[in-house]
Every structure is written in C-alpha cells, then in structure tokens.
Design an enzyme around this catalytic site. Structure first.
Site, short mmCIF file in Angstrom:
data_model
loop_
_atom_site.label_atom_id
_atom_site.label_comp_id
_atom_site.label_asym_id
_atom_site.label_seq_id
_atom_site.Cartn_x
_atom_site.Cartn_y
_atom_site.Cartn_z
N ASN A 8 5.94 1.02 -1.48
CA ASN A 8 4.75 1.87 -1.60
C ASN A 8 5.03 2.89 -2.71
OD1 ASN A 8 2.60 3.56 -1.30
ND2 ASN A 8 2.92 3.98 0.88
N ARG A 90 2.12 -2.15 -1.89
CA ARG A 90 0.87 -1.58 -1.38
C ARG A 90 0.04 -1.12 -2.59
NH1 ARG A 90 -0.36 4.36 0.02
NH2 ARG A 90 -2.36 4.17 1.04
N HIS A 179 -6.82 2.58 4.02
CA HIS A 179 -6.00 2.32 5.22
C HIS A 179 -6.27 0.92 5.81
CE1 HIS A 179 -6.10 6.95 6.10
NE2 HIS A 179 -5.03 6.65 5.38
N ARG A 240 -8.46 17.26 3.20
CA ARG A 240 -9.73 16.77 2.62
C ARG A 240 -10.89 17.18 3.52
NH1 ARG A 240 -7.18 11.19 2.35
NH2 ARG A 240 -5.94 11.23 0.43
N GLU A 386 2.17 -0.45 8.55
CA GLU A 386 1.63 -1.04 7.33
C GLU A 386 2.70 -1.85 6.60
OE1 GLU A 386 0.37 3.02 6.95
OE2 GLU A 386 -1.26 2.36 5.66
#
Ligand code: AMP
Length: 402
Positions: A8, A90, A179, A240, A386
């Site tokens: 990643n 990823r 995601h 956010r 993940e």
C-alpha cells in the site's frame, strides 16, 4: 507453499505485508514512512515477532523497496527473492475502467496514470512504487487491486450526481466510492461466518476508521456506497466533513476571504471529529474528553453517530430489508462507545437491540455478535483485512499454485 506480498503506497509511505499462501498466514509486515526525508522510518517484523526499526534517510520509493528487499534477506525472512511469486498493489482510484483487479501491464499502468487527476495524492505514488518493484525484482508479477472496483456494480440512480448529464459524461463525474476491497472482504466473511444459509443476503457494512464509509450490499454486490467522486463525501469522519451543501464552499471563500484550495483543505483535514470537537480526530481522545463532560466532544460524537445512523436508514430503504450490520475498521472494531452512540441513534427505527456486555467485549481484533436475539437486525463486528484480500487477488490473477 509460496509467498505473496501486498503493498500500500502513499505519497510518502510504503506499507507491506508478506503472506504465505495458500494458507494465508502473515509472515511479516512493516512500513517505510516519511519517504523523501532524512529522518525517514523503516520498520519490519522479524519471524520471532520482534521489530527492527531504523531512522535513516530514504530518498524515494525505489530506495524504500531496496531497503525492504535487503531487510527480508538480512533478517532471513526469505532466502531468495524467487520465493515471492506475486505483489499486489492497492490502487485508490480505478475510475470507470476497472470493475475487478488486473495484472499490472502497460494498459493497466496507462489507465491508472489517466486517473491521476481524480486521486492526485495516490495514483501517482502507486505507479512510482510499482516501478520501484519492477526495477528491483523484475521477475515477480504485479497485480493492481482497486479500492473503487467493488462499487462498479452500482446503478446510475445510485452513482450519478444531479448535475447536467453531459458534464457528468464529459468529465466522468460520478460516485466511485472507496474502501471497496474492505467492503468486499467484509461481505464475503459475513456470508461465510454469519449467513451461510441465506440465499441472497442484504448486508450493510460500516468501515469506520479515520476514513469512514458505508456500503449497501445485495447478493455480494455493492448497490450503494457513501463516499463519492472522492473520499470526502458521505458520513462525517476523523478530519473530513462528509456530505455538505456545496454552497458552503463559495460562501466561505467570500466571507472568510479564503481560496478554494484552502477551503478544500479545511474540508479534508480540519473538519469532522477534529473540527467540531476542536480537540482531535482520534476517537480515543474524544472518548476521554466525553468522560470529562467536554460539550464539544459530546457534540462531535453525536454528530458523527447521527450521520452514520442517517445512512443506515437510507440503505435500509435502498435494500428493502437487512440481514446483517457489520462494524469494522479502527473505530468499528475498537470503540464500543462509538458503536453504542450509532446504534442508539438508529435503534428505534430499525429495531436494533445492543448486547451491552458483548459490545464491551468485542474489541481489539475480536469478531462476534454485539446484538441480542431480540434485535430485528443482527449486528456483528468483523475485523477487516484489505491486505489479505489483495493477496488473494494476486493468487487469482497470476494463477498461482503450489
Ligand atoms: P483506521 O483508519 O481504520 O486504522 O482507524 C483509525 C482510528 O480508529 C483512530 O483514529 C481512532 O479514531 C480509532 N481507534 C483505533 N483504536 C481505537 C481504540 N482502541 N479505541 C477507540 N478508537 C480507536
């Protein structure tokens, strides 16, 4: 037995996890962080579980990959690079091009490059990392695994914005979500572990961590998700703002004499739990402030919970019925307090009954029910993975076997 690595890469970091396959055991993991700095950090876990950590200059991703390969050999985690049969990357933005993972070839690379305007902080870094591995280990196959791919099954009613259609078309403006690898993993695991006999289960997955998104899943396919063109949309998050009236942007620009870049930065990095509480984006800090009756921390937590509860209501309507609610990611897996806030906000409408004791116990990587038998919708915690999902796709797309 063979090994597969999941990678990643961010703009200044490179996280990695090495799996033995097909038994899916984690062999090692680590990170090169603050790449581009003289005090960069490199750490990796040894086979005995202890950690090697070095602070040193790492000038770019290529050097980070070199360090990683050297550490794997020096620490005798592998005896030669040929033990690693594939690397999965990823990729944050796959746009309209990718509805599943792909072998990393020239065409894949060109498309990821074209999508850089949609994910400027990420897609460029992914390509740099891919090239670094290609240079240092050219014999290992690479697979691109897209964070958006799982959401490509949405219908136009779910993914389009109500702006002029030709503008959406011309600039590929739509909800892409994020995601996706996590939501797909959770849906699979939920079906295997909790709904093995339900034919076409309807599930809502809540990936709530520093970035948060919800996904409505029917029969293993995404029908709706909360993040949008970018990960800024949807529920309130750590920093956010989530969904917001677009007029807030020009209003602040005019009133506060800020530039659009400054306001956009504020929406992404200074809002959410951090902005409302004035304290922190981390739920642990918010929880301790709540314990001291800090009113802004309480407000931030309530707003966070409400924005998620509102999406639960929306997705309940979208799916018609729900067989399982799945809590996951940093907050969903660890914060019984935040889970309770969310469930309290949605319980009356959805008939949710929290098992308070199970909720307290289901933390730090545990998986299990947090609802009582009376709950109209069962609720569980499933730790997401993940990296494992990426490693599985490497096996699938490179057609690896013993
Ligand atoms: P993630 O992005 O999924 O790694 O989630 C990170 C976030 O999860 C942190 O910023 C915290 O808000 C939250 N978190 C992680 N561990 C805990 C914990 N033990 N208790 C409460 N919140 C936690």
């Amino acid at each position: 037995m063979y090994k597969v690595m999941s990678v990643n890469a961010g703009s200044s970091s490179l996280k990695f996890k090495l799996f033995s396959m097909p038994d899916e055991k984690v062999i090692t993991s680590g990170i090169a962080d603050k790449i581009g700095h003289n005090d960069a950090i490199f750490n990796i876990k040894r086979l005995d579980g202890t950690k090697v950590e070095k602070i040193l200059p790492i000038k770019d991703h290529s050097q980070a990959v070199e360090l990683l390969i050297q550490a794997l050999l020096d620490e005798k985690i592998i005896s030669s690079l040929s033990e690693i049969k594939g690397i999965g990357h990823r990729i944050v933005q796959g746009g309209k091009y990718f509805s599943h993972s792909e072998i990393f070839n020239e065409d894949t690379e060109n498309k990821i490059r074209q999508l850089i305007p949609l994910a400027p902080l990420h897609n460029g870094a992914h390509l740099i990392a891919f090239h670094a591995f290609k240079d240092k280990a050219p014999e290992i196959g690479n697979v691109a695994v897209f964070d958006t791919a799982f959401h490509q099954t949405m219908e136009p009613e779910d993914y389009l914005y109500a702006i002029p259609y030709d503008v959406s078309e011309k600039y590929d403006i739509r909800r892409y979500g994020a995601h996706g690898t996590s939501h797909q993993y959770l849906a699979q695991k939920a079906k295997e572990d909790y709904l093995p006999n339900v034919k076409s289960p309807s599930i809502i997955t809540l990936h709530i961590g520093s970035g948060s998104s919800l996904c409505a899943i029917k029969d293993s396919k995404c029908v709706a998700t909360s993040m949008g063109l970018t990960p800024l949309a949807g529920v309130m998050m750590g920093t956010r703002c989530g969904d917001i009236d677009p007029s807030v942007m020009p209003f602040i620009i005019n009133q506060a004499k800020m530039t659009s870049d400054e306001v956009y930065h504020m929406f992404n990095f200074e809002s959410g739990l951090k902005g409302v509480s004035g304290l922190s984006n981390d739920t642990r800090d918010i929880e301790s402030a709540i314990n001291k009756n800090n009113p802004r921390a309480i407000l931030a937590a309530k707003m966070f919970a409400r924005s998620i509860a509102n999406y639960l209501g929306q997705y309940f309507v979208r799916l018609g019925h729900v067989d399982l609610l799945v809590f996951s990611a940093g907050i969903g897996e660890n914060s019984s307090t935040f889970r309770k806030y969310i469930i309290d906000d949605a319980k009356e409408a959805l008939g949710l009954v929290l098992d308070e004791k199970a909720n307290e116990e289901m933390i730090h990587g545990k998986s299990g029910y947090i609802s009582t038998k009376d709950s109209k919708i069962p609720m569980v915690v499933i730790p997401t993975d993940e990296e494992l999902m990426i490693a599985r796709d490497v096996v699938k797309y490179l057609n690896l076997h013993d």
